[in-house]
Scaffold this motif. Sequence first.
Motif, PDB file in Angstrom:
ATOM      1  N   HIS A  30      -3.991  12.951  -2.016  1.00  0.00           N
ATOM      2  CA  HIS A  30      -5.184  11.897  -2.470  1.00  0.00           C
ATOM      3  C   HIS A  30      -4.460  11.019  -3.519  1.00  0.00           C
ATOM      4  O   HIS A  30      -5.174  10.694  -4.302  1.00  0.00           O
ATOM      5  CB  HIS A  30      -6.137  12.778  -2.979  1.00  0.00           C
ATOM      6  CG  HIS A  30      -7.752  12.008  -2.998  1.00  0.00           C
ATOM      7  ND1 HIS A  30      -8.028  11.493  -1.724  1.00  0.00           N
ATOM      8  CD2 HIS A  30      -8.336  11.836  -3.925  1.00  0.00           C
ATOM      9  CE1 HIS A  30      -9.081  10.753  -2.178  1.00  0.00           C
ATOM     10  NE2 HIS A  30      -9.195  10.796  -3.395  1.00  0.00           N
ATOM     11  N   THR A  31      -3.257  10.587  -3.238  1.00  0.00           N
ATOM     12  CA  THR A  31      -2.747   9.396  -4.171  1.00  0.00           C
ATOM     13  C   THR A  31      -2.510   8.173  -3.116  1.00  0.00           C
ATOM     14  O   THR A  31      -1.877   8.165  -2.445  1.00  0.00           O
ATOM     15  CB  THR A  31      -1.266   9.908  -4.707  1.00  0.00           C
ATOM     16  OG1 THR A  31      -1.561  11.114  -5.105  1.00  0.00           O
ATOM     17  CG2 THR A  31      -0.921   8.737  -5.630  1.00  0.00           C
ATOM     18  N   ARG A  32      -3.266   7.185  -3.833  1.00  0.00           N
ATOM     19  CA  ARG A  32      -3.223   5.804  -3.073  1.00  0.00           C
ATOM     20  C   ARG A  32      -3.298   4.661  -3.953  1.00  0.00           C
ATOM     21  O   ARG A  32      -3.716   4.963  -5.056  1.00  0.00           O
ATOM     22  CB  ARG A  32      -4.368   5.717  -2.038  1.00  0.00           C
ATOM     23  CG  ARG A  32      -4.417   6.498  -0.875  1.00  0.00           C
ATOM     24  CD  ARG A  32      -5.933   7.228  -0.485  1.00  0.00           C
ATOM     25  NE  ARG A  32      -5.812   7.710   0.853  1.00  0.00           N
ATOM     26  CZ  ARG A  32      -5.438   9.105   0.836  1.00  0.00           C
ATOM     27  NH1 ARG A  32      -4.768   9.672   0.030  1.00  0.00           N
ATOM     28  NH2 ARG A  32      -5.504   9.732   2.150  1.00  0.00           N
ATOM     29  N   TYR A  63       0.880  -1.219  -0.067  1.00  0.00           N
ATOM     30  CA  TYR A  63       0.074  -0.123   0.003  1.00  0.00           C
ATOM     31  C   TYR A  63       1.021   1.131   0.043  1.00  0.00           C
ATOM     32  O   TYR A  63       1.718   1.564   0.961  1.00  0.00           O
ATOM     33  CB  TYR A  63      -1.001  -0.131   1.141  1.00  0.00           C
ATOM     34  CG  TYR A  63      -1.831   0.936   1.137  1.00  0.00           C
ATOM     35  CD1 TYR A  63      -2.934   1.153   0.320  1.00  0.00           C
ATOM     36  CD2 TYR A  63      -1.862   2.208   2.018  1.00  0.00           C
ATOM     37  CE1 TYR A  63      -4.125   2.004   0.434  1.00  0.00           C
ATOM     38  CE2 TYR A  63      -2.620   3.378   1.752  1.00  0.00           C
ATOM     39  CZ  TYR A  63      -3.911   3.262   1.054  1.00  0.00           C
ATOM     40  OH  TYR A  63      -4.701   4.156   1.181  1.00  0.00           O
ATOM     41  N   LYS A  64       0.866   1.887  -1.011  1.00  0.00           N
ATOM     42  CA  LYS A  64       1.509   3.355  -1.018  1.00  0.00           C
ATOM     43  C   LYS A  64       0.489   4.542  -0.962  1.00  0.00           C
ATOM     44  O   LYS A  64      -0.519   4.494  -1.630  1.00  0.00           O
ATOM     45  CB  LYS A  64       2.238   3.391  -2.551  1.00  0.00           C
ATOM     46  CG  LYS A  64       3.179   2.372  -2.461  1.00  0.00           C
ATOM     47  CD  LYS A  64       4.336   2.240  -3.974  1.00  0.00           C
ATOM     48  CE  LYS A  64       4.952   1.345  -3.805  1.00  0.00           C
ATOM     49  NZ  LYS A  64       5.616   1.208  -5.364  1.00  0.00           N
ATOM     50  N   MET A  65       1.056   5.661  -0.439  1.00  0.00           N
ATOM     51  CA  MET A  65       0.307   6.642  -0.049  1.00  0.00           C
ATOM     52  C   MET A  65       0.928   7.846   0.030  1.00  0.00           C
ATOM     53  O   MET A  65       2.254   7.852   0.622  1.00  0.00           O
ATOM     54  CB  MET A  65      -0.677   6.423   1.130  1.00  0.00           C
ATOM     55  CG  MET A  65      -1.619   7.597   1.192  1.00  0.00           C
ATOM     56  SD  MET A  65      -2.355   7.590   2.881  1.00  0.00           S
ATOM     57  CE  MET A  65      -1.454   8.528   3.994  1.00  0.00           C
ATOM     58  N   LYS A  77      -2.999   0.410  -3.947  1.00  0.00           N
ATOM     59  CA  LYS A  77      -2.898  -0.930  -3.388  1.00  0.00           C
ATOM     60  C   LYS A  77      -2.658  -1.990  -4.170  1.00  0.00           C
ATOM     61  O   LYS A  77      -3.509  -2.260  -5.400  1.00  0.00           O
ATOM     62  CB  LYS A  77      -4.244  -1.067  -2.639  1.00  0.00           C
ATOM     63  CG  LYS A  77      -4.348  -2.258  -1.729  1.00  0.00           C
ATOM     64  CD  LYS A  77      -5.677  -2.552  -0.907  1.00  0.00           C
ATOM     65  CE  LYS A  77      -5.612  -3.770  -0.124  1.00  0.00           C
ATOM     66  NZ  LYS A  77      -7.027  -3.877   0.532  1.00  0.00           N
TER      67      LYS A  77
END
Length: 128
Positions: A107-109, A100-102, A111
């Motif tokens: 507002h960038t996610r 999971y990168k955030m 998975k």
Amino acid sequence: MDAAMNDPLPPAAARVESVSTSDVKEYAIVDVGGMQQILVEGRFYTCNSLGVEPGTKIKFERVLAVKREGELNVGKPYVEGATVDATVLEEFRGPKTIVYKMAPKKHTRKKTGHRQELTKFLVNSIDM
């Protein structure tokens, strides 16, 4: 219910069975699939995918050390003439690892998941 509770396979670290070398009469330390493993005759092990069909006989020739009859032979880097014969039992995929990168405040996610290809093999004999 938590997804980890329903997973039939425990995490990879928990699946690795430690081998106590003090109570085993004969074992070999072999480079298998990019990892070093302590192999005992008659047991089965899991390694990174070897890309062979189930039922295939394989021979590991990268033997780093062999203990037999109380004598430990260590290679430089490999033991001359030592081989480990094994039979591939199955090719399968390991448990899913979630990535999971955030980026905070952007507002960038993202998975994604990963399942490692694995090979299970049975050690038939350790030869010198």
